[in-house]
Motif scaffolding. Structure first.
Motif, PDB file in Angstrom:
ATOM      1  N   ALA A 183       0.471   9.050   1.157  1.00 34.30           N
ATOM      2  CA  ALA A 183       1.246   8.249   0.210  1.00 34.30           C
ATOM      3  C   ALA A 183       2.632   8.850  -0.012  1.00 34.30           C
ATOM      4  N   ARG A 192       7.898   2.492   1.008  1.00 33.55           N
ATOM      5  CA  ARG A 192       6.498   2.580   0.579  1.00 33.55           C
ATOM      6  C   ARG A 192       5.692   1.400   1.087  1.00 33.55           C
ATOM      7  N   LEU A 193       6.305   0.221   1.119  1.00 36.12           N
ATOM      8  CA  LEU A 193       5.605  -0.953   1.610  1.00 36.12           C
ATOM      9  C   LEU A 193       5.286  -0.790   3.100  1.00 36.12           C
ATOM     10  N   ALA A 196       2.547   1.727   3.524  1.00 39.09           N
ATOM     11  CA  ALA A 196       1.234   1.208   3.139  1.00 39.09           C
ATOM     12  C   ALA A 196       0.649   0.335   4.244  1.00 39.09           C
ATOM     13  N   VAL A 197       1.472  -0.520   4.829  1.00 38.76           N
ATOM     14  CA  VAL A 197       0.979  -1.370   5.918  1.00 38.76           C
ATOM     15  C   VAL A 197       0.581  -0.507   7.110  1.00 38.76           C
ATOM     16  N   ASP A 198       1.402   0.477   7.433  1.00 36.74           N
ATOM     17  CA  ASP A 198       1.084   1.364   8.556  1.00 36.74           C
ATOM     18  C   ASP A 198      -0.190   2.156   8.290  1.00 36.74           C
ATOM     19  N   TRP A 200      -2.679   1.204   6.377  1.00 41.35           N
ATOM     20  CA  TRP A 200      -3.837   0.301   6.486  1.00 41.35           C
ATOM     21  C   TRP A 200      -4.180   0.040   7.949  1.00 41.35           C
ATOM     22  N   SER A 205      -6.757   2.097   4.963  1.00 38.50           N
ATOM     23  CA  SER A 205      -6.404   2.336   3.567  1.00 38.50           C
ATOM     24  C   SER A 205      -4.885   2.393   3.453  1.00 38.50           C
ATOM     25  N   ALA A 206      -4.338   1.815   2.394  1.00 40.60           N
ATOM     26  CA  ALA A 206      -2.892   1.827   2.196  1.00 40.60           C
ATOM     27  C   ALA A 206      -2.368   3.232   1.968  1.00 40.60           C
ATOM     28  N   ASP A 207      -3.230   4.147   1.549  1.00 39.24           N
ATOM     29  CA  ASP A 207      -2.782   5.527   1.332  1.00 39.24           C
ATOM     30  C   ASP A 207      -2.550   6.277   2.640  1.00 39.24           C
ATOM     31  N   SER A 281       1.023  -4.844  14.100  1.00 41.45           N
ATOM     32  CA  SER A 281       0.134  -5.790  13.411  1.00 41.45           C
ATOM     33  C   SER A 281      -0.313  -6.891  14.354  1.00 41.45           C
TER      34      SER A 281
END
Length: 915
Positions: A183, A192-193, A196-198, A200, A205-207, A281
């Motif tokens: 994180a 941060r967005l 988080a996607v990377d 996940w 997990s977004a962390d 993605s």
């Protein structure tokens, strides 16, 4: 609506009752046809996990993460970590083709059982009932993705998990993951967005996760792990040597004893761009085809944007036109390369003409001030248009004088994605002589996305394989001295042709077993990429206008996207031994291939294409110790602050000066720690700053032994028959002198004696056999101007090969009885060839060949021959400009050393010559 009659409602429901019943029946049928959830047993859960990855999972190889509460476990699922063996892979690994013998495999705890593939570490979500019975499984993620490495010894505590990765019968690395440690709380919202996607995509997990890896210079055969509160505790090797890794700061404590050369590296976590995330993605959610489409859209958009802001061509910081390097009369000039013939008529001003570019060499080399043979800069650049049909296409060429420059390969912390153990570090080499870096292009992080086949192309750094090399792939290799090699892998150019796995196994216990001499690491670094040349190279030869050109790239099918007009780069070796880097901002593969062919390249590899960061950056040290970087051409996508002067996510080829405060080191082997080698006083081939003949005096058995060392690649050796050699009836006459056009370049003559009248030893000159080879003793063979020492017998002489039979006084590093045979006290000689091609010649006055042979054995020779063809003539080494004077011909058969101007050090990977 409230006053609607009840009968109307009944009619409404009655009309839709069949539909409702049909839906209920379909739902019931679907539920009855679905397998019932597995039982609440370890075997059942392992089976469920194995089915999810299309493979198998052992009941002992999964652990649950901490609970998230009843509702979270029931609705979202509880996370589980497990080691699983997926279904059959396309890439064959060491377990498939080169399985080690049972005696050389690691203990059962450190290897996969027979028939079991290599395991990876996975993470998934499992929905559970209140009683803990699994209901369904989702969000499967492969956390390690090492298809050729076997992940074992899973341990977990809290949010941390660790595994070992074994391959080739040894532990290649240890990985500690902090699930949730990726994180970025203080970062901007957009970063941060994306993080988080990377996270996940990678971990479910977004962390995300932070990763610390341990690699080994000498891999242990086994390792055991345990996780404490803030440390990973390890027991390495059969002796269970203790070590601990701090989970907080990543520091490794080996307790003062580090026989395995353990090194810890915390892998940086780079936040991908939106375009990269779109490709990742699409590849994960929609498949490789969608990833290809997304990448092509991104490339098209990038090309359009670049066209709108197109600037002027590169303006090099130059030292002026590159005039030919001065050379003594009768000797060729190597630097700069010949002008590149333009393909478009009329050429642009300066097109194809080389100009020297910064950075320059040190201004003064001690001991050779004012040497006119020394160039002002080892870098020269030019621009050409390789395609007459598209005159707007330009390729920038950078020639590198490898006589002054050496190379170092470094893997990025993100690419290439390793298939065996830990990632690369991405750090700069610790070298004050560092001059610059060349971008090698990156591999995709998602193996299911675009260019997935490229994941199997090899990269080895510091003797450690990130990806084992693939046979037949186009290869850039760098040996321990920084010399580059180009061609198809494997080859015999200084690399033993043994199975790759043999280099990675632990040392054998018995001297008779492979590697019984002790632990070894693979002696080269290498990087593999797609080839620019087809086998035979006819097209490239026509493009260069030289029918003799024979490009040596591997035969690989055309790469995906070769038709795209995007930024591309390539690297090659020329016939002069120089390295040429080619780059263009908008090229297809054919245009780049044509440019390299016109530059005189004989073998090369593609370095990648957009969106990889490509180009060349020159590095310079600042007074405060920092490094600054400047690209050769401003349009190059290589971003120096992000990719060169700090840890890089992708691989680089670094180049540095071979010396910063004096001439480059001798380009030959000068063995012996206590041997005082000095430059020999006779004539030397140019340039003056790089002598090619050295001499030393040693004492053996009370005799003063003089040893001469002749550098490889600086001489063409010619064996010529002496006037005292007998000539049998009907035997062809053998040449007694070197060709007339080589006589001015002869710098040494080495006597090998004359044959006896009865039973003379065999002799052949230029492939013509004058005295029949008997197949006894040793054989001094001259092939392509290079000396080889072989046992006599079983050698077929090709045209142009010289050979003479001589007494074999040492073999396999051991003295033979022939060396101790007592004879007359006279001048004796012996010779050997080292692995790099250095020729050593020892002479002394003694009553046997033991003293000279012992001297060469002490210097690392494995096979030695006495320089006596049988008539017991005095041995000699005569030098040009020496005393006694060099002669045009001798009574004894002699080995003449024809000097060559020092070529560039780049070489082609050649197939090993047959014995």
């Amino acid at each position: 609506m409230i006053g609607r009659p009840l009968s109307t409602w009944a009619d409404h429901l009655r009309g839709r009752l069949p539909i409702a019943l049909g839906v209920a029946v379909v739902g019931a049928a679907a539920r009855l046809s679905t397998p019932s959830p597995p039982a609440r047993t370890a075997d059942a859960i392992a089976g469920m996990l194995g089915e999810a990855i299309g493979g198998s999972v052992s009941p002992d190889d999964f652990v649950w993460e901490e609970r998230g509460g009843f509702l979270a476990d029931a609705l979202l699922g509880r996370r589980v970590l497990f080691l699983g063996v997926a279904g059959p892979r396309d890439v064959a690994g060491p377990r498939d083709a080169e399985r080690a013998p049972d005696s050389e495999r690691a203990p059962d705890a450190e290897r996969a059982p027979e028939g079991r593939g290599a395991a990876d570490l996975y993470r998934a979500r499992v929905r559970l009932t209140r009683s803990g019975r699994p209901v369904s499984l989702s969000d499967v993620r492969n956390l390690t993705e090492t298809p050729l490495g076997d992940d074992r010894n899973l341990v977990a505590r809290g949010r941390r998990v660790a595994v070992t990765t074994s391959a080739f019968g040894a532990v290649q690395g240890i990985t500690l993951l902090d699930l949730g440690g990726g994180a970025r709380p203080g970062a901007p919202l957009g970063e941060r967005l994306r993080a988080a996607v990377d996270g996940w995509l990678e971990t479910g997990s977004a962390d995300g996760a932070s990763r610390t890896e341990i690699s080994f210079a000498s891999p242990p055969a086994s390792a055991r792990l345990d996780l404490a509160d803030e440390a990973l505790v390890m027991a390495l090797g059969p002796e269970a040597l203790p070590a601990a890794l701090s989970a907080g700061n990543g520091e490794l404590d080996t307790g003062g004893s580090d026989p395995f050369g353990a090194r810890a590296h915390r892998v940086p976590r780079r936040v991908p761009s939106f375009a990269e995330l779109a490709g990742l993605s699409a590849g994960r959610l929609l498949g490789p085809g969608a990833a290809v489409a997304v990448e092509r859209l991104a490339l098209a958009a990038g090309s359009a944007a670049a066209g709108l802001r197109a600037g002027p061509d590169a303006a090099y910081l130059t030292h002026g036109p590159a005039s030919p390097e001065p050379a003594p009369p009768g000797w060729p000039s190597l630097w700069p390369p010949p002008p590149v013939q333009p393909a478009v008529d009329p050429p642009l001003p300066g097109e194809g003409a080389w100009v020297l570019v910064a950075p320059s060499l040190p201004p003064v080399l001690p001991g050779i001030e004012g040497d006119p043979q020394r160039p002002a800069s080892p870098f020269a650049a030019t621009t050409i248009r390789p395609d007459p049909q598209r005159p707007e296409v330009r390729v920038h060429l950078l020639a590198i004088d490898t006589r002054h420059i050496k190379f170092t390969l470094q893997a990025g912390f993100e690419a290439p994605r390793p298939t065996v153990g830990p990632h690369g570090t991405g750090t700069l080499p610790d070298a004050p002589a560092l001059r610059g870096a060349i971008g090698l292009g990156a591999r995709p992080r998602d193996p299911d996305a675009l260019h997935a086949e490229a994941e199997a192309l090899g990269m080895v750094v510091g003797g450690r394989p990130l990806v084992p090399p693939r046979d037949g792939a186009a290869t850039l290799g760098v040996d321990a001295s920084g010399r580059p090699y180009f061609g198809a892998w494997p080859s015999g150019a200084g690399v033993e042709r043994v199975p790759w796995a043999l280099w990675q196994r632990p040392a054998a216990a018995s001297p008779g077993e492979p590697r019984g001499e002790g632990p070894r690491r693979f002696p080269w670094s290498l990087w593999q990429g797609p080839s620019l040349f087809e086998a035979g190279g006819a097209a490239a030869a026509r493009a260069a206008g030289d029918a003799a050109l024979s490009p040596g790239g591997a035969t690989l099918s055309p790469g995906e996207g070769d038709d795209l007009v995007v930024e591309r780069a390539a690297l090659c070796a020329t016939d002069r031994g120089l390295v040429v880097h080619a780059w263009g901002s908008a090229l297809d593969a054919a245009a780049l291939r044509a440019a390299l062919a016109r530059a005189g390249c004989v073998a090369g590899v593609s370095l990648g294409r957009a969106p990889d960061p490509l180009g060349v950056a020159f590095l310079s040290a600042q007074p405060d110790g920092r490094l600054t970087a400047e690209r050769l051409a401003p349009a190059m996508s290589l971003a120096p602050p992000a990719h060169v002067t700090s840890a890089s996510p992708g691989p680089f080829l670094y180049f540095s000066s071979r010396s910063t405060d004096g001439p480059p080191p001798p380009d030959l082997s000068l063995p012996g720690d206590r041997v005082g080698w000095t430059v020999d006083g006779g004539a030397q081939p140019p340039p003056a700053w790089s002598p090619a003949v050295y001499a030393a005096d040693t004492v053996h058995l009370g005799a003063q032994v003089r040893v001469h060392a002749f550098a490889p690649d600086r001489f063409l050796f010619r064996l010529r028959a002496g006037s005292r050699e007998i000539s049998p009836r009907n035997a062809p006459k053998l040449a007694a002198e070197v060709p007339e056009d080589e006589r001015q370049q002869v710098v040494a003559a080495i006597g090998v004696g004359a044959g006896r009248r009865r039973g003379p030893r065999g002799l052949a000159v230029d492939g013509t056999v004058g005295l029949r080879l008997r197949g006894e003793g040793g054989l001094l063979l001259v092939r392509r101007g290079r000396v080889e020492i072989r046992p006599a017998g079983g050698v077929e002489l090709a045209p142009g090969v010289d050979a003479t039979e001589l007494p074999l006084t040492a073999d396999d590093g051991r003295l033979r009885p022939e060396a101790r045979e007592i004879g007359t006290m006279r001048r004796r000689g012996a010779a050997c060839a080292l692995e790099d091609g250095t020729l050593l010649v020892a002479t002394t006055t003694f009553d046997s060949d033991e003293a000279t042979t012992e001297a060469l054995l002490d210097l690392g020779c494995a096979r030695v021959v006495a320089l006596d063809r049988g008539a017991h003539r005095n041995a000699f080494v005569h030098r040009a400009s020496g005393d006694p004077a060099l002669q045009q011909g001798y009574e004894e058969t002699a080995l003449f050393a024809v000097g060559l101007a020092m070529p560039g050090r780049a070489r082609r990977l050649m197939v090993a010559a047959p014995p």
